[in-house]
Write a protein that holds these residues in place. Structure first.
Motif, PDB file in Angstrom:
ATOM      1  N   SER A  96       3.354  61.314  27.429  1.00  0.00           N
ATOM      2  CA  SER A  96       3.708  62.711  27.655  1.00  0.00           C
ATOM      3  C   SER A  96       2.590  63.395  28.430  1.00  0.00           C
ATOM      4  O   SER A  96       1.413  63.110  28.252  1.00  0.00           O
ATOM      5  CB  SER A  96       3.930  63.419  26.317  1.00  0.00           C
ATOM      6  OG  SER A  96       2.764  63.322  25.523  1.00  0.00           O
ATOM      7  N   GLN A 149      -2.873  78.186  26.509  1.00  0.00           N
ATOM      8  CA  GLN A 149      -2.301  77.760  25.234  1.00  0.00           C
ATOM      9  C   GLN A 149      -2.444  76.251  25.076  1.00  0.00           C
ATOM     10  O   GLN A 149      -2.159  75.491  25.998  1.00  0.00           O
ATOM     11  CB  GLN A 149      -0.838  78.182  25.147  1.00  0.00           C
ATOM     12  CG  GLN A 149      -0.673  79.685  25.053  1.00  0.00           C
ATOM     13  CD  GLN A 149       0.780  80.111  24.874  1.00  0.00           C
ATOM     14  OE1 GLN A 149       1.704  79.327  25.062  1.00  0.00           O
ATOM     15  NE2 GLN A 149       0.978  81.366  24.513  1.00  0.00           N
ATOM     16  N   GLY A 150      -2.887  75.836  23.909  1.00  0.00           N
ATOM     17  CA  GLY A 150      -3.115  74.425  23.646  1.00  0.00           C
ATOM     18  C   GLY A 150      -4.517  73.978  23.991  1.00  0.00           C
ATOM     19  O   GLY A 150      -4.881  72.827  23.755  1.00  0.00           O
ATOM     20  N   LYS A 153       9.937  83.877  30.863  1.00  0.00           N
ATOM     21  CA  LYS A 153       9.733  82.485  30.468  1.00  0.00           C
ATOM     22  C   LYS A 153      10.622  81.559  31.306  1.00  0.00           C
ATOM     23  O   LYS A 153      11.831  81.765  31.391  1.00  0.00           O
ATOM     24  CB  LYS A 153      10.060  82.295  28.989  1.00  0.00           C
ATOM     25  CG  LYS A 153       9.807  80.888  28.474  1.00  0.00           C
ATOM     26  CD  LYS A 153      10.090  80.793  26.985  1.00  0.00           C
ATOM     27  CE  LYS A 153       9.815  79.409  26.448  1.00  0.00           C
ATOM     28  NZ  LYS A 153      10.061  79.304  24.991  1.00  0.00           N
ATOM     29  N   LEU A 190      -1.533  68.792  28.249  1.00  0.00           N
ATOM     30  CA  LEU A 190      -1.597  70.218  28.555  1.00  0.00           C
ATOM     31  C   LEU A 190      -2.817  70.503  29.427  1.00  0.00           C
ATOM     32  O   LEU A 190      -3.875  69.872  29.278  1.00  0.00           O
ATOM     33  CB  LEU A 190      -1.686  71.033  27.267  1.00  0.00           C
ATOM     34  CG  LEU A 190      -0.482  70.961  26.329  1.00  0.00           C
ATOM     35  CD1 LEU A 190      -0.749  71.802  25.078  1.00  0.00           C
ATOM     36  CD2 LEU A 190       0.787  71.434  27.025  1.00  0.00           C
ATOM     37  N   TYR A 207       4.922  84.788  31.835  1.00  0.00           N
ATOM     38  CA  TYR A 207       4.657  83.362  31.600  1.00  0.00           C
ATOM     39  C   TYR A 207       4.198  82.696  32.892  1.00  0.00           C
ATOM     40  O   TYR A 207       4.409  83.214  33.998  1.00  0.00           O
ATOM     41  CB  TYR A 207       5.929  82.673  31.114  1.00  0.00           C
ATOM     42  CG  TYR A 207       6.234  82.870  29.653  1.00  0.00           C
ATOM     43  CD1 TYR A 207       6.135  81.810  28.745  1.00  0.00           C
ATOM     44  CD2 TYR A 207       6.626  84.119  29.158  1.00  0.00           C
ATOM     45  CE1 TYR A 207       6.412  81.984  27.392  1.00  0.00           C
ATOM     46  CE2 TYR A 207       6.905  84.304  27.814  1.00  0.00           C
ATOM     47  CZ  TYR A 207       6.799  83.231  26.936  1.00  0.00           C
ATOM     48  OH  TYR A 207       7.070  83.405  25.605  1.00  0.00           O
ATOM     49  N   LYS A 220       1.228  75.469  29.620  1.00  0.00           N
ATOM     50  CA  LYS A 220       2.066  75.857  28.499  1.00  0.00           C
ATOM     51  C   LYS A 220       2.129  77.368  28.330  1.00  0.00           C
ATOM     52  O   LYS A 220       1.104  78.056  28.337  1.00  0.00           O
ATOM     53  CB  LYS A 220       1.543  75.225  27.207  1.00  0.00           C
ATOM     54  CG  LYS A 220       2.390  75.537  25.979  1.00  0.00           C
ATOM     55  CD  LYS A 220       1.834  74.866  24.749  1.00  0.00           C
ATOM     56  CE  LYS A 220       2.681  75.186  23.516  1.00  0.00           C
ATOM     57  NZ  LYS A 220       2.126  74.541  22.294  1.00  0.00           N
ATOM     58  N   GLY A 221       3.334  77.871  28.162  1.00  0.00           N
ATOM     59  CA  GLY A 221       3.521  79.267  27.792  1.00  0.00           C
ATOM     60  C   GLY A 221       2.991  80.277  28.786  1.00  0.00           C
ATOM     61  O   GLY A 221       3.261  80.216  29.984  1.00  0.00           O
ATOM     62  N   PRO A 232       9.536  73.236  31.516  1.00  0.00           N
ATOM     63  CA  PRO A 232       8.068  73.237  31.464  1.00  0.00           C
ATOM     64  C   PRO A 232       7.472  73.254  32.867  1.00  0.00           C
ATOM     65  O   PRO A 232       8.022  72.681  33.806  1.00  0.00           O
ATOM     66  CB  PRO A 232       7.735  71.934  30.733  1.00  0.00           C
ATOM     67  CG  PRO A 232       8.966  71.595  29.963  1.00  0.00           C
ATOM     68  CD  PRO A 232      10.109  72.085  30.794  1.00  0.00           C
ATOM     69  N   CYS A 280      -0.779  68.027  34.829  1.00  0.00           N
ATOM     70  CA  CYS A 280      -0.875  68.593  33.491  1.00  0.00           C
ATOM     71  C   CYS A 280       0.129  69.728  33.359  1.00  0.00           C
ATOM     72  O   CYS A 280       0.649  70.230  34.362  1.00  0.00           O
ATOM     73  CB  CYS A 280      -2.293  69.078  33.183  1.00  0.00           C
ATOM     74  SG  CYS A 280      -2.903  70.379  34.285  1.00  0.00           S
ATOM     75  N   GLU A 281       0.400  70.106  32.139  1.00  0.00           N
ATOM     76  CA  GLU A 281       1.407  71.136  31.879  1.00  0.00           C
ATOM     77  C   GLU A 281       0.754  72.463  31.534  1.00  0.00           C
ATOM     78  O   GLU A 281      -0.125  72.542  30.678  1.00  0.00           O
ATOM     79  CB  GLU A 281       2.307  70.710  30.715  1.00  0.00           C
ATOM     80  CG  GLU A 281       3.356  71.757  30.357  1.00  0.00           C
ATOM     81  CD  GLU A 281       4.173  71.375  29.137  1.00  0.00           C
ATOM     82  OE1 GLU A 281       4.821  72.266  28.550  1.00  0.00           O
ATOM     83  OE2 GLU A 281       4.144  70.180  28.768  1.00  0.00           O
TER      84      GLU A 281
END
Length: 224
Positions: A86, A185-186, A146, A89, A212, A125-126, A150, A122-123
């Motif tokens: 996966s 976030q994360g 939002k 982040l 977002y 997040k939020g 993702p 990478c992601e």
């Protein structure tokens, strides 16, 4: 004459007995086949031709099933074993965050840009957790901004977040900000971001909010 008849009867009886035995042997199939080999059906432990064919088909089918099953299983395992993990982040060490004003005076909004400089995807997040003023809570987020999917950044790709500073009114209770912190976030780290402009930005704690992270700013979803 009596002796002759006795011998004749004995001879005839012997001939009759021999004939009966021959017929019995022929009826039982115990005679020779004429080829020098006794014909008693298939040899011991040998299957009939039809059974041999069935066994051969079963063997081939079984072999095909085994091969196919192994291949399918191997393929499934291979996919599971070699499939990409996966996406991690993004952290503040993975991206470079900068801020710029949007739409000119009265400078009611700024745009945060986070560029992936990590060398791997990478992601994001939020939404960005922004703290403009020391001791104040982070900016609240705008739910309608939002994205549906993702936001995964390839190396070198950017993500954006629109941030509202105030309504732009002259009577607002605003405070000057020349620098602020952003957390992802994360991630446990934070980034120090310089406010755009020589004099920084004016923020109203009663009005500011953030959108977002998105791939691009979108009309409607990012109008707030």
């Amino acid at each position: 004459m009596t002796a002759f008849r006795t011998r004749y009867r004995a001879t005839a009886l012997a001939a009759t007995t021999t004939a009966v035995l021959a017929l019995a042997l022929t009826a039982c199939g115990g005679g020779d086949s004429g080829t020098g080999t006794r014909s008693e059906g298939p040899a011991n432990n040998a299957a009939p031709a039809s059974a041999t064919g069935t066994a051969a088909k079963t063997s081939v089918a079984a072999k095909g099933t085994t091969t196919g099953g192994t291949g399918g299983t191997t393929g499934g395992v291979a996919k599971g074993a070699t499939g990409s993990a996966s996406t991690p982040l993004c952290t503040t060490e993975d991206v470079r965050i900068s801020a710029a004003t949007q739409d000119g005076p009265p400078y009611t909004h700024i745009v945060l840009t986070a560029k992936n400089t990590s060398g791997h995807k990478c992601e994001m997040k939020g939404f960005p957790e922004i703290q403009f003023l020391e001791g104040r809570q982070n900016l609240p987020s705008v739910a309608k901004s939002k994205p549906l999917v993702p936001v995964v950044l390839e190396s070198g790709a950017p993500a954006y977040a629109l941030v509202k500073l105030s309504d732009g009114g002259v009577d607002e209770d605003v405070e000057p900000v020349k620098g602020f912190s952003v957390r992802l976030q994360g991630s446990s780290g934070q980034a120090a971001v310089s406010a755009p402009g020589a004099d920084g930005i004016a923020v109203d704690a009663a009005k500011y909010k953030t959108g977002y992270w998105t791939y691009e700013l979108r009309n409607g979803a990012d109008d707030f």
